[in-house]
Design a protein around this motif. Structure first.
Motif, short mmCIF file in Angstrom:
data_model
loop_
_atom_site.label_atom_id
_atom_site.label_comp_id
_atom_site.label_asym_id
_atom_site.label_seq_id
_atom_site.Cartn_x
_atom_site.Cartn_y
_atom_site.Cartn_z
N LEU A 94 -15.53 3.31 -2.92
CA LEU A 94 -15.86 3.90 -4.21
C LEU A 94 -14.79 3.63 -5.27
N SER A 95 -13.53 3.48 -4.83
CA SER A 95 -12.45 3.26 -5.79
C SER A 95 -12.57 1.90 -6.48
N GLU A 96 -13.36 0.99 -5.92
CA GLU A 96 -13.57 -0.31 -6.56
C GLU A 96 -14.29 -0.15 -7.89
N ARG A 97 -14.94 1.00 -8.06
CA ARG A 97 -15.65 1.27 -9.32
C ARG A 97 -15.07 2.51 -9.99
N ALA A 98 -13.76 2.68 -9.85
CA ALA A 98 -13.06 3.81 -10.47
C ALA A 98 -11.77 3.31 -11.11
N GLN A 99 -11.17 4.13 -11.96
CA GLN A 99 -9.90 3.74 -12.58
C GLN A 99 -8.71 4.40 -11.93
N ALA A 100 -8.94 5.35 -11.02
CA ALA A 100 -7.86 5.97 -10.25
C ALA A 100 -8.49 6.71 -9.08
N THR A 119 -4.45 6.95 8.49
CA THR A 119 -5.35 6.76 7.35
C THR A 119 -4.57 6.63 6.06
N SER A 120 -3.46 7.37 5.97
CA SER A 120 -2.61 7.27 4.79
C SER A 120 -2.10 5.85 4.62
N GLN A 121 -1.64 5.26 5.70
CA GLN A 121 -1.11 3.91 5.63
C GLN A 121 -2.20 2.94 5.21
N ALA A 122 -3.39 3.12 5.74
CA ALA A 122 -4.49 2.22 5.38
C ALA A 122 -4.87 2.37 3.92
N CYS A 123 -4.94 3.61 3.46
CA CYS A 123 -5.33 3.86 2.07
C CYS A 123 -4.29 3.31 1.12
N THR A 124 -3.01 3.53 1.44
CA THR A 124 -1.93 3.05 0.59
C THR A 124 -1.88 1.53 0.58
N ALA A 125 -2.16 0.92 1.73
CA ALA A 125 -2.06 -0.53 1.83
C ALA A 125 -3.23 -1.24 1.17
N LEU A 126 -4.42 -0.64 1.25
CA LEU A 126 -5.62 -1.34 0.83
C LEU A 126 -6.08 -0.99 -0.58
N SER A 127 -5.58 0.12 -1.13
CA SER A 127 -6.00 0.50 -2.48
C SER A 127 -5.23 -0.31 -3.49
N THR A 128 -5.59 -1.60 -3.61
CA THR A 128 -4.79 -2.52 -4.40
C THR A 128 -5.20 -2.59 -5.86
N ASP A 129 -6.38 -2.11 -6.19
CA ASP A 129 -6.89 -2.32 -7.54
C ASP A 129 -6.73 -1.12 -8.47
N VAL A 130 -6.54 0.06 -7.91
CA VAL A 130 -6.44 1.26 -8.75
C VAL A 130 -5.23 2.08 -8.33
N PRO A 131 -4.71 2.88 -9.25
CA PRO A 131 -3.62 3.79 -8.87
C PRO A 131 -4.11 4.80 -7.83
N LEU A 132 -3.27 5.08 -6.85
CA LEU A 132 -3.54 6.12 -5.86
C LEU A 132 -2.58 7.27 -6.13
N ILE A 133 -3.13 8.43 -6.47
CA ILE A 133 -2.30 9.59 -6.81
C ILE A 133 -2.47 10.64 -5.72
N VAL A 134 -1.36 11.05 -5.13
CA VAL A 134 -1.36 12.08 -4.09
C VAL A 134 -0.76 13.35 -4.69
N VAL A 135 -1.55 14.43 -4.67
CA VAL A 135 -1.14 15.68 -5.30
C VAL A 135 -0.69 16.66 -4.23
N PRO A 136 0.56 17.15 -4.30
CA PRO A 136 1.02 18.11 -3.29
C PRO A 136 0.38 19.47 -3.48
N ASP A 137 0.29 20.22 -2.39
CA ASP A 137 -0.31 21.54 -2.47
C ASP A 137 0.58 22.53 -3.21
N THR A 138 1.80 22.11 -3.53
CA THR A 138 2.72 22.98 -4.28
C THR A 138 2.60 22.78 -5.79
N TRP A 139 1.78 21.82 -6.22
CA TRP A 139 1.65 21.57 -7.66
C TRP A 139 0.98 22.76 -8.33
#
Length: 286
Positions: A94-100, A119-139
């Motif tokens: 789905l991220s291929e058709r998203a901006q983040a 899964t984190s490693q795969a997502c970080t490695a393969l999400s090459t076209d859009v920014p990947l933002i990880v939000v901590p539960d403390t935000w």
């Protein structure tokens, strides 16, 4: 960033997912973009034997909670849906058709793996076209903003995409930008008494020059952005995690060299995502 494309956020029925949803809504508002929230039913995920039997999960409760949160935030430009499959694969497609792509740091379902496991490693490695933002539960979205964006700098060509993202966001939010370099320091140096300037460590000059050369060109493109720089001789996870306590966003490149070389798949990425006090944006070189 592609105008018109939605901001994609993964939700999973947890409070953490709602926190990520709130961050994604704020970012979508800033980008004047629609929001697309997705709950992925991972039918292959095995529940613990002690889990009491419940009715079939069709995702309706998760979407209802998300819709209630969006109504509370008064965000109306959103679409919500349930998908079936593995969370990482579905989100990346789905991220291929998203901006983040936005996910929470921890969750009660399949999204917990996005940061804490393979899964984190795969997502970080393969999400090459859009920014990947990880939000901590403390935000805390209600806390006063620091008006500061921190970007990790290693001098690599690949890191230019992270700088572009950081400067563009700092310009849009009227935030200060802090460029941070974690200098790799040898275990031993000559006696401080033989240094030209005993009060200045010998690695500092090269580090300051790297930061200045890297930041000056971007500052010329974004003259309204207030820029500061800092070089620290320490492990990059500790350096960036310390700076994240007083930042609204931490931006790092997905692939670089020297101190930040592991940010794509290794221990530095996992350590930073575990210990950052603010959301972390991983920007891959396309």
């Amino acid at each position: 960033m592609s105008a018109g494309l939605p901001v994609l956020v993964g939700i999973d029925g947890s409070l953490d997912g709602l926190i990520a949803l709130g961050w994604a809504a704020s970012y979508a508002t800033l980008r004047r973009a629609p929001l697309h929230a997705v709950y992925v039913l991972d039918e292959q995920r095995q529940l613990p034997a002690s889990t009491p039997p419940t009715g079939p999960d069709d995702g309706s409760e998760v979407l209802a909670d998300a819709l209630e949160e969006l109504e509370r935030l008064r965000f109306t430009a959103a679409s919500l849906e349930v998908r079936h499959g593995h969370p990482t694969k579905v989100l990346l497609e789905l991220s291929e058709r998203a901006q983040a792509l936005v996910v929470g740091r921890r969750g009660m379902g399949g999204f917990a793996e996005l940061v804490l496991g393979s899964t984190s490693q795969a997502c970080t490695a393969l999400s090459t076209d859009v920014p990947l933002i990880v939000v901590p539960d403390t935000w805390d979205p209600t806390a006063p903003p620091h008006r500061r964006i921190v970007v990790g700098i290693d001098g690599s060509v690949e890191g230019q995409d992270a700088l572009r993202f950081a400067f563009e966001l700092a310009d849009a939010t009227n935030a200060e930008l802090l460029g941070v370099h974690a200098a790799a320091v040898r275990e031993s140096y000559p006696d401080p008494n033989v240094w030209v300037d005993p009060s200045r460590q010998p690695w500092a000059g090269a580090a300051d020059q790297l930061l200045a050369q890297t930041l000056d060109d971007w500052n010329a493109k974004y003259p309204e952005v207030s820029v500061d720089q800092r070089a620290v001789a320490d492990h990059p996870v500790r350096v960036l995690a310390n700076e994240s306590e007083f930042a609204d966003l931490m931006v790092v490149g997905g692939l670089g060299h020297t101190s930040f070389s592991e940010l794509r798949l290794g221990s530095v990425a996992r350590g930073l995502l575990h210990h950052s006090h603010c959301p972390v944006a991983v920007i891959h070189h396309t």
